[in-house]
Design a protein around this motif. Structure first.
Motif, short mmCIF file in Angstrom:
data_model
loop_
_atom_site.label_atom_id
_atom_site.label_comp_id
_atom_site.label_asym_id
_atom_site.label_seq_id
_atom_site.Cartn_x
_atom_site.Cartn_y
_atom_site.Cartn_z
N PRO A 540 0.81 -1.23 0.00
CA PRO A 540 0.00 0.00 0.00
C PRO A 540 0.84 1.28 0.00
CG PRO A 540 -0.85 -1.58 1.61
CD PRO A 540 0.45 -2.12 1.13
N THR A 541 1.97 1.28 0.72
CA THR A 541 2.80 2.48 0.77
C THR A 541 3.41 2.77 -0.60
OG1 THR A 541 3.35 2.03 3.09
CG2 THR A 541 4.79 3.56 1.89
N GLN A 542 3.94 1.72 -1.26
CA GLN A 542 4.49 1.90 -2.59
C GLN A 542 3.42 2.35 -3.57
OE1 GLN A 542 6.50 -1.65 -3.84
NE2 GLN A 542 7.83 -1.73 -2.04
N ALA A 543 2.23 1.75 -3.45
CA ALA A 543 1.13 2.12 -4.35
C ALA A 543 0.76 3.59 -4.17
CB ALA A 543 -0.08 1.23 -4.08
N MET A 544 0.74 4.06 -2.93
CA MET A 544 0.41 5.46 -2.69
C MET A 544 1.45 6.39 -3.30
SD MET A 544 -0.05 7.47 0.94
CE MET A 544 1.72 7.35 1.24
N LEU A 545 2.76 6.02 -3.16
CA LEU A 545 3.81 6.85 -3.72
C LEU A 545 3.69 6.93 -5.23
CD1 LEU A 545 6.86 5.73 -1.55
CD2 LEU A 545 5.76 7.96 -1.54
N PHE A 546 3.44 5.80 -5.88
CA PHE A 546 3.31 5.79 -7.34
C PHE A 546 2.07 6.57 -7.77
CE2 PHE A 546 6.62 2.72 -7.41
CZ PHE A 546 7.10 2.71 -8.70
N THR A 547 1.03 6.54 -6.97
CA THR A 547 -0.21 7.25 -7.33
C THR A 547 -0.02 8.75 -7.27
OG1 THR A 547 -1.57 5.41 -6.51
CG2 THR A 547 -2.63 7.57 -6.71
N TRP A 548 0.67 9.23 -6.24
CA TRP A 548 0.80 10.67 -6.04
C TRP A 548 2.00 11.29 -6.75
CZ3 TRP A 548 -2.93 13.63 -4.29
CH2 TRP A 548 -3.95 13.04 -3.55
N MET A 549 2.90 10.47 -7.26
CA MET A 549 4.09 11.03 -7.90
C MET A 549 3.76 11.92 -9.10
SD MET A 549 7.56 9.07 -9.07
CE MET A 549 7.61 8.25 -7.47
N PRO A 550 2.83 11.54 -10.00
CA PRO A 550 2.49 12.46 -11.11
C PRO A 550 1.94 13.79 -10.61
CG PRO A 550 1.70 10.24 -11.58
CD PRO A 550 2.15 10.24 -10.15
N VAL A 551 1.18 13.77 -9.52
CA VAL A 551 0.65 15.02 -8.97
C VAL A 551 1.79 15.89 -8.47
CG1 VAL A 551 -0.86 16.03 -7.22
CG2 VAL A 551 -1.50 13.87 -8.34
N PHE A 552 2.74 15.26 -7.78
CA PHE A 552 3.90 15.97 -7.26
C PHE A 552 4.67 16.64 -8.40
CE2 PHE A 552 8.51 15.59 -6.62
CZ PHE A 552 8.69 16.47 -5.57
N PHE A 553 4.95 15.90 -9.47
CA PHE A 553 5.71 16.45 -10.58
C PHE A 553 4.91 17.50 -11.33
CE2 PHE A 553 8.70 13.05 -9.96
CZ PHE A 553 9.88 13.55 -10.49
N THR A 554 3.61 17.38 -11.38
CA THR A 554 2.78 18.38 -12.05
C THR A 554 2.94 19.74 -11.40
OG1 THR A 554 1.16 16.72 -12.74
CG2 THR A 554 0.43 19.00 -12.69
N PHE A 555 2.85 19.79 -10.07
CA PHE A 555 3.01 21.06 -9.37
C PHE A 555 4.46 21.54 -9.44
CE2 PHE A 555 -1.09 20.05 -7.57
CZ PHE A 555 -1.67 21.29 -7.37
N LEU A 556 5.40 20.59 -9.38
CA LEU A 556 6.81 20.95 -9.39
C LEU A 556 7.20 21.62 -10.71
CD1 LEU A 556 9.62 20.78 -8.03
CD2 LEU A 556 9.91 18.58 -9.16
N LEU A 557 6.79 21.05 -11.83
CA LEU A 557 7.20 21.55 -13.13
C LEU A 557 6.35 22.71 -13.62
CD1 LEU A 557 8.12 18.28 -15.07
CD2 LEU A 557 9.62 19.88 -13.92
N ALA A 558 5.29 23.04 -12.89
CA ALA A 558 4.43 24.15 -13.31
C ALA A 558 5.20 25.47 -13.39
CB ALA A 558 3.24 24.28 -12.37
N SER A 559 6.24 25.62 -12.59
CA SER A 559 7.01 26.86 -12.58
C SER A 559 8.20 26.82 -13.53
CB SER A 559 7.52 27.15 -11.16
OG SER A 559 8.35 26.10 -10.71
N PHE A 560 8.39 25.69 -14.22
CA PHE A 560 9.49 25.56 -15.17
C PHE A 560 9.08 26.19 -16.50
CE2 PHE A 560 12.83 22.47 -13.68
CZ PHE A 560 12.48 22.52 -12.35
N PRO A 561 10.07 26.50 -17.38
CA PRO A 561 9.73 27.06 -18.70
C PRO A 561 8.77 26.15 -19.46
CG PRO A 561 12.08 27.26 -18.30
CD PRO A 561 11.53 26.43 -17.17
N ALA A 562 7.84 26.76 -20.18
CA ALA A 562 6.83 25.99 -20.91
C ALA A 562 7.48 25.05 -21.92
CB ALA A 562 5.86 26.94 -21.62
#
Length: 608
Positions: A540-562
């Motif tokens: 379950p812990t690994q599954a949660m990390l894999f589930t939320w990782m795209p969300v994490f990267f989405t917010f992270l890269l939002a401030s990067f150049p388009a």
């Protein structure tokens, strides 16, 4: 085991990207805010001193050899740039790419604007102003002249000397100008200034001695900037004092560093030095083959003054004789093609280092040349990035194929691996041996799945560097709402992409994190789909990390150049197609939609 390794690698990559974001963006932005606050405090202090009648001027100290000094004229917060220009007699500058003027007082080049570049993407926004005269806000200028050797008493032209133009007319790419001044004691000084169609000035200073005694003079040139500018504040980009000085090599000196050091000197026979911003620079080029002392210095009173200058060896001018020295001044945009032409055609050593390619220039420069090549074919830098992404995929195709084949085989033997874990759940050594024997039998490299991620790191970094530092990417449009590939996606889901008339970025603290545009969302979706090609791990812990990782990267890269976010989205899409094709060829079922449905079940779905 393979799932754990990929999980750990993904976590490490996430932490690494987060750390890079904090190092390159978060911390520098906070430092930038502090600099702005400090600059405002200093400017308030200057206003107060001026009101009290105190002289806010500062003068860069001379070294024992008699190096040049900055004029004791400083920023006047109450005078606009236009007013400062209007107060002195000037010669216009009008070339295909530059406009401005030369001040006859001091013979300074102190008024330069770039015709081809504007402050924003709006076509009617003001042109970029590079040089500004003393007496106005934030002076930034270049000056040439002579200093006398020890014992010289003859009057020499200085910061307040009023020169006379010989003839009339503006300085253009085809018509140089000549200034003259007589010291009344037999010495006549002449200065001829020419400029090419781009950004290089040539300044020829001549002294004619009609007196009865010889005179010994040192030619000099300087670039001076009053007040610390607002820099981008990113680790991967140098803004400040810059030069390449012979055997001492590249010198990159931050404003804060030179404030502490006060003065740094180098003796060289070739090189150049100046002050650089992200996209623009002003640099002095001494006569080639002539030894000189190059110096970086700063004085920090109420308003700091930064200076780069060079001092040439003494020249004796005999009675009836003359001497001339010729140097160049670069004042313009750091365009790759133009910089390279100056290096090759004018013989300016390592002038290419004016552009901050970084330590990994062997990746960054080829990446730029590829993108620039396709840009000239298709006329759009965004499309050029998409084409280069495909080429990179083709170059690494064999390696990625082996990786995806190994991952497909791993998925195919998943039931056997699950059975082994159950059979040897109390004997980890036996479990490990049985799994390695199975890998050997099936000719599987359990670490091969890491390669696609590792391959992307240097490509991602080199592309980020190219988009961030090269002026060619500045204000380069893509399609639709992306009018500047070097800036973040300007839209955000938190105001329904502009339908609600308010700017989430204006909110304190959390504002920057709410700028979640369309392209970051597209990137997040493609990353989510790529990760769903395989079922979630049973833990379950690994599954949660894999589930939320795209969300994490989405917010992270939002401030990067388009441009970078578009690259990552396109790269993810190509990876999905490639991996799905290989899985199908290996006889492994592509369970993308089943895995997505399994995500919403109560427990993570495992391979049967």
């Amino acid at each position: 085991m393979m799932e754990n390794r990929n999980l750990f690698l993904a976590i490490l990559l996430s932490i690494g990207v987060l750390g890079l974001w904090e190092y390159f963006y978060g911390a520098p932005q906070r430092e930038k805010a502090q600099q702005i606050a400090e600059q405002q405090r200093i400017e308030r202090g200057v206003d107060q001193n001026a009101a009290q009648g105190a002289a806010p001027g500062a003068q860069v100290p001379s070294n024992p050899a008699g190096a040049p000094t900055a004029p004791a004229v400083v920023a006047n917060p109450g005078v606009t740039r236009e007013q400062a220009i209007a107060e002195t007699k000037r010669i216009p500058i009008d070339t295909p790419r530059l406009k401005g003027s030369i001040d006859l007082t001091g013979g300074r080049i102190d008024d330069i604007a770039l015709k081809d570049y504007r402050e924003t993407v709006e076509p009617n926004s003001p042109n970029i102003v590079l040089l500004t005269p003393p007496g106005g806000p934030q002076p930034f200028y270049a000056e040439y002249g002579w200093v006398g050797a020890a014992g010289t008493t003859a009057p020499l032209p200085g910061a307040n000397t009023v020169w006379t133009q010989e003839g009339s007319g503006a300085l253009t790419a085809s018509t140089p100008i000549t200034l003259s001044w007589n010291n009344g004691q037999g010495l006549t000084f002449k200065r001829t200034i020419s400029v090419d169609v781009n950004y290089m000035f040539t300044v020829a200073d001549r002294v004619e001695n009609a007196g009865s005694a010889a005179v010994t003079l040192h030619p000099y040139a300087l670039v001076s900037r009053h007040g610390r500018p607002h820099v981008s504040g990113y680790y991967i980009l140098h803004e400040g004092l810059l030069g390449w000085l012979g055997d001492d090599g590249l010198q990159e000196i931050k404003y804060s560093t030179i404030e502490e050091e006060k003065s740094i000197s180098h003796r060289a026979k070739e090189g150049w030095l100046g002050i650089t911003d992200k996209y623009w620079a002003t640099a002095l080029v001494p006569p080639r083959g002539e030894e000189f002392t190059g110096r970086f210095s700063a004085v920090t009173n109420q308003v700091p003054i930064y200076q780069t200058d060079y001092l040439l060896n003494a020249r004796e001018v005999a009675p009836g004789g003359s001497t001339e020295v010729k140097g160049e001044l670069f004042a313009g945009a750091k365009e790759v093609r133009v910089i390279n032409e100056y290096q090759n055609n004018l013989g300016i050593p390592r002038f290419e280092l004016m552009i901050d390619w970084g330590w990994f220039y062997f990746l960054t420069k080829p990446m730029f040349w590829l993108i620039d090549f396709f840009f000239h074919l298709v006329g759009n830098f965004g499309v050029a990035i998409l084409i280069v992404t495909v080429l990179v995929k083709l170059v690494f195709f064999p390696l990625a194929n082996k990786s995806y084949e190994s991952m497909s085989k791993m998925k195919k033997i998943q039931p056997e691996l699950t059975a082994m874990r159950d059979r040897f759940k109390d004997d980890k050594v036996a479990q490990q041996k049985a799994m390695m024997d199975l890998y050997k039998k099936e000719k599987i490299n359990p670490a091969a799945g890491c390669l696609p991620i590792l391959i992307q790191i240097p490509v991602f970094f080199s592309l980020y560097k190219v988009i961030f530092i090269t002026i060619e990417m500045r204000h380069a449009p893509f399609f639709g709402w992306i009018r500047d590939l070097s800036a973040p996606d300007p839209t955000t889901i938190f105001n329904l992409f502009g339908l609600i008339p308010y700017d989430p970025a204006s909110l304190p603290v959390i504002g920057p994190f709410l700028m979640l545009g369309v392209w970051p969302l597209i990137m997040g979706v493609t990353m989510f789909l790529q990760m769903r090609l395989n079922p979630l791990p049973p833990d379950p812990t690994q599954a949660m990390l894999f589930t939320w990782m795209p969300v994490f990267f989405t917010f992270l890269l939002a401030s990067f150049p388009a441009g970078l976010v578009i690259y990552w989205s396109w790269n993810n899409t190509l990876s999905i197609l490639q991996q799905a094709a290989i899985m199908k060829r290996q006889g492994v079922k592509v369970e993308l939609w089943d895995n997505i449905r399994g995500l919403f079940r109560r427990k993570p779905r495992t391979q049967e």
